[in-house]
Design a protein around this motif. Structure first.
Motif, PDB file in Angstrom:
ATOM      1  N   UNK A  99       0.818  -1.216   0.000  1.00  0.00           N
ATOM      2  CA  UNK A  99       0.000   0.000   0.000  1.00  0.00           C
ATOM      3  C   UNK A  99       0.852   1.267   0.000  1.00  0.00           C
ATOM      4  N   UNK A 100       1.943   1.236  -0.764  1.00  0.00           N
ATOM      5  CA  UNK A 100       2.741   2.452  -0.964  1.00  0.00           C
ATOM      6  C   UNK A 100       2.985   2.603  -2.468  1.00  0.00           C
ATOM      7  N   UNK A 101       3.451   3.784  -2.859  1.00  0.00           N
ATOM      8  CA  UNK A 101       3.771   3.991  -4.274  1.00  0.00           C
ATOM      9  C   UNK A 101       4.909   3.086  -4.756  1.00  0.00           C
ATOM     10  N   UNK A 102       5.976   2.894  -3.953  1.00  0.00           N
ATOM     11  CA  UNK A 102       7.023   1.975  -4.421  1.00  0.00           C
ATOM     12  C   UNK A 102       6.483   0.588  -4.779  1.00  0.00           C
ATOM     13  N   UNK A 174      -3.313  -4.721 -10.694  1.00  0.00           N
ATOM     14  CA  UNK A 174      -2.124  -4.739  -9.843  1.00  0.00           C
ATOM     15  C   UNK A 174      -2.083  -3.507  -8.940  1.00  0.00           C
ATOM     16  N   UNK A 175      -2.397  -2.340  -9.506  1.00  0.00           N
ATOM     17  CA  UNK A 175      -2.363  -1.102  -8.714  1.00  0.00           C
ATOM     18  C   UNK A 175      -3.340  -1.170  -7.552  1.00  0.00           C
ATOM     19  N   UNK A 176      -4.503  -1.756  -7.814  1.00  0.00           N
ATOM     20  CA  UNK A 176      -5.520  -1.865  -6.776  1.00  0.00           C
ATOM     21  C   UNK A 176      -5.037  -2.795  -5.665  1.00  0.00           C
ATOM     22  N   UNK A 177      -4.452  -3.926  -6.044  1.00  0.00           N
ATOM     23  CA  UNK A 177      -4.011  -4.920  -5.058  1.00  0.00           C
ATOM     24  C   UNK A 177      -2.894  -4.391  -4.167  1.00  0.00           C
ATOM     25  N   UNK A 178      -1.840  -3.848  -4.780  1.00  0.00           N
ATOM     26  CA  UNK A 178      -0.666  -3.493  -3.976  1.00  0.00           C
ATOM     27  C   UNK A 178      -0.633  -2.021  -3.581  1.00  0.00           C
ATOM     28  N   UNK A 179      -1.418  -1.189  -4.286  1.00  0.00           N
ATOM     29  CA  UNK A 179      -1.445   0.228  -3.938  1.00  0.00           C
ATOM     30  C   UNK A 179      -2.534   0.511  -2.913  1.00  0.00           C
ATOM     31  N   UNK A 180      -3.659  -0.171  -3.053  1.00  0.00           N
ATOM     32  CA  UNK A 180      -4.742  -0.003  -2.092  1.00  0.00           C
ATOM     33  C   UNK A 180      -5.632   1.194  -2.370  1.00  0.00           C
ATOM     34  N   UNK A 181      -5.376   1.917  -3.467  1.00  0.00           N
ATOM     35  CA  UNK A 181      -6.275   3.001  -3.865  1.00  0.00           C
ATOM     36  C   UNK A 181      -6.433   4.070  -2.780  1.00  0.00           C
TER      37      UNK A 181
END
Lengths: 233, 275
Positions: A99-102, A174-181
């Motif tokens: 849940x971070x940008x990296x 992928x962005x939704x899963x690891x970024x968390x929106x």
């Protein structure tokens, strides 16, 4: 509340041009993450593609086939894999990256890499092998000859980069899963479209979709114009 | 090769057509909230109704905002949501008819065991939220305009300083996902009890605040107004909403348990927007 496409699109355009802060925030996150991911993935991927095109070794065909297959992996699966790796109960939980940008950057690099490898590999394959041999006989070092080849293949390589960028900036899984929106931190254009649609806020969704469409047009016009000037004949 | 494709296609066509011919059952489309759906309540209730009325209920689980929007657009026959104010508006603006109070459950505040804001056991939810803001602890908000999110906003509005702190994070996702994110980030969140019970075992979070009457959460079922759209299954929608408030439906709601705990309480009486 408007439900037809035309009216919604007009409202969307208003949102874009009224410099709606939240909207531009989202666009900023998208570009930052995807540009970093592509920049980081391009050089190693092109080197791998180059290597695969010019070096004979056992199992080369298998490696190429694997990279081709990786292109077809759904983004959600890449996201899920990365999620399990980065989760607090996973092997890299200590890094606190989930849940971070990296984390989003890593995910997008994983998505872009196989595509860049395959497209750059085809780009190098398309060049006459004699170009390499000529360069070498004229006394160029291996590195110099490689640079010459990259120059020869520059349009195809550019097309590869544009295609990879197009893939990562528009992927949602992928962005939704690891970024968390997370608002104004990991919310990018595709995850925001998913959210606005689920809220029934279609105008915002269309506005963000327009940004992606314009971007795709812009990139492809650039590509076409560079190509137009760069004809060999 | 062509033969194979033709064979495959015709098999597929046959298979689908035989399914549709199995019974002349009616289809009822119900838009409901993720919290109802995630709890497993509908999986328990709907088969009974479907058998009784020879119907197939297609459940679309979204946030309250989108559920009502779908009702407004005539994409569904019935909506079942939990945001009294929005529902009232939905009915007064003529998008829905026959609102019926179905049941209620409640919200709870969950958070990490370490409890940096020290809110465990507080009976006053405003105090608890204010303490979270004061400690600038991670608070994960649904941020998706769902019933739960609306509830959370109204609770923040009632605190002294609201949700203006650095670690307030809106993620715009469903309840289950938000619980997972809170778990990962050692954050607090407001959740409905149903989803909490369904996910509790998989999380390190602990239940910290419950029982404040402001955490009460009423559900209504509303038929989409047939005057606005053609092609709605009006009859089926009415059957479904009637069944939910019937003695049988209410009994099943009351009997529904997750790990031995009751989750929903039947409340078939006119609901009022009280917050």
């Amino acid at each position: 509340m408007q439900d037809n496409l035309l009216e919604t699109t007009l409202v969307a355009l208003q949102l874009l041009f009224s410099l709606d802060a939240d909207l531009w925030d989202i666009i900023g996150v998208s570009f930052r993450v995807s540009l970093i991911a592509i920049t980081a993935a391009t050089v190693p991927a092109i080197l791998v593609g180059f290597f695969l095109a010019l070096c004979e070794f056992r199992g080369r065909t298998a490696v190429i086939a694997v990279f081709n297959a990786l292109m077809a992996v759904p983004t959600v699966v890449v996201g899920l894999t990365l999620y399990l790796l980065l989760s607090r109960s996973g092997p890299f939980g200590e890094l606190h990256l989930l849940f971070t940008q990296p984390a989003m950057v890593i995910g997008q690099m994983m998505l872009a890499f196989p595509l860049l490898v395959c497209m750059s590999h085809s780009a190098f394959q398309a060049i006459d092998r004699r170009a390499w041999e000529t360069a070498r006989t004229l006394g160029a070092s291996g590195l110099m000859a490689a640079v010459t080849l990259m120059r020869e293949a520059r349009f195809a390589l550019l097309a590869a980069i544009v295609a990879a960028f197009g893939r990562v900036i528009s992927e949602v899984g992928c962005s939704m899963m690891v970024g968390g929106n997370i608002m104004s931190y990991t919310r990018n254009i595709p995850t925001a479209i998913a959210l606005e649609t689920s809220k029934g806020m279609f105008a915002q969704g269309i506005a963000l979709g327009l940004v992606l469409l314009l971007l795709a047009l812009f990139l492809n016009f650039i590509l076409a114009s560079v190509r137009g000037k760069g004809n060999l004949v | 090769m062509k033969k194979w494709i033709a064979a495959a296609l015709s098999t597929a066509v046959l298979a689908t057509s035989s399914v549709t011919h199995a019974a002349e059952e009616q289809i009822i489309r119900l838009a409901t909230t993720t919290s109802t759906y995630n709890s497993g309540l509908l999986d328990k209730l709907l088969p009974v109704f479907e058998k009784k009325h020879n119907a197939k209920v297609q459940v679309i689980a979204v946030g309250t905002g989108k559920a009502l929007r779908m009702g407004q657009a005539g994409d569904v026959d019935v909506v079942m949501t939990h945001a009294p104010k929005a529902e009232k508006k939905f009915v007064t603006e003529g998008y829905g008819v026959n609102p019926k109070s179905v049941m209620y459950n409640d919200f709870v505040v969950v958070g990490p065991e370490s409890d940096p804001a020290n809110i465990a056991g507080k009976g006053d939810v405003s105090e608890a939220l204010a303490a979270i803001a004061e400690a600038d602890a991670n608070f994960i908000s649904r941020g998706d305009d769902s019933g739960t999110h609306k509830k959370e906003r109204s609770l923040w509005a009632a605190t002294s300083r609201g949700s203006e702190f650095a670690n307030y994070k809106e993620v715009g996702q469903g309840m289950g996902k938000v619980l997972q994110i809170a778990d990962e980030l050692n954050g607090y969140t407001l959740t409905d009890r149903g989803t909490w019970l369904a996910y509790e075992d998989r999380l390190r979070l602990k239940l910290l605040v419950q029982g404040d009457k402001r955490l009460f959460n009423p559900y209504q079922i509303i038929q989409v107004n047939p005057a606005n759209h053609n092609g709605l299954n009006v009859n089926g929608g009415k059957q479904l909403s009637d069944w939910f408030v019937s003695a049988e439906g209410q009994q099943m709601i009351n009997d529904f348990r997750i790990k031995g705990k009751a989750l929903f309480h039947g409340s078939a009486q006119p609901a009022v927007a009280n917050n």
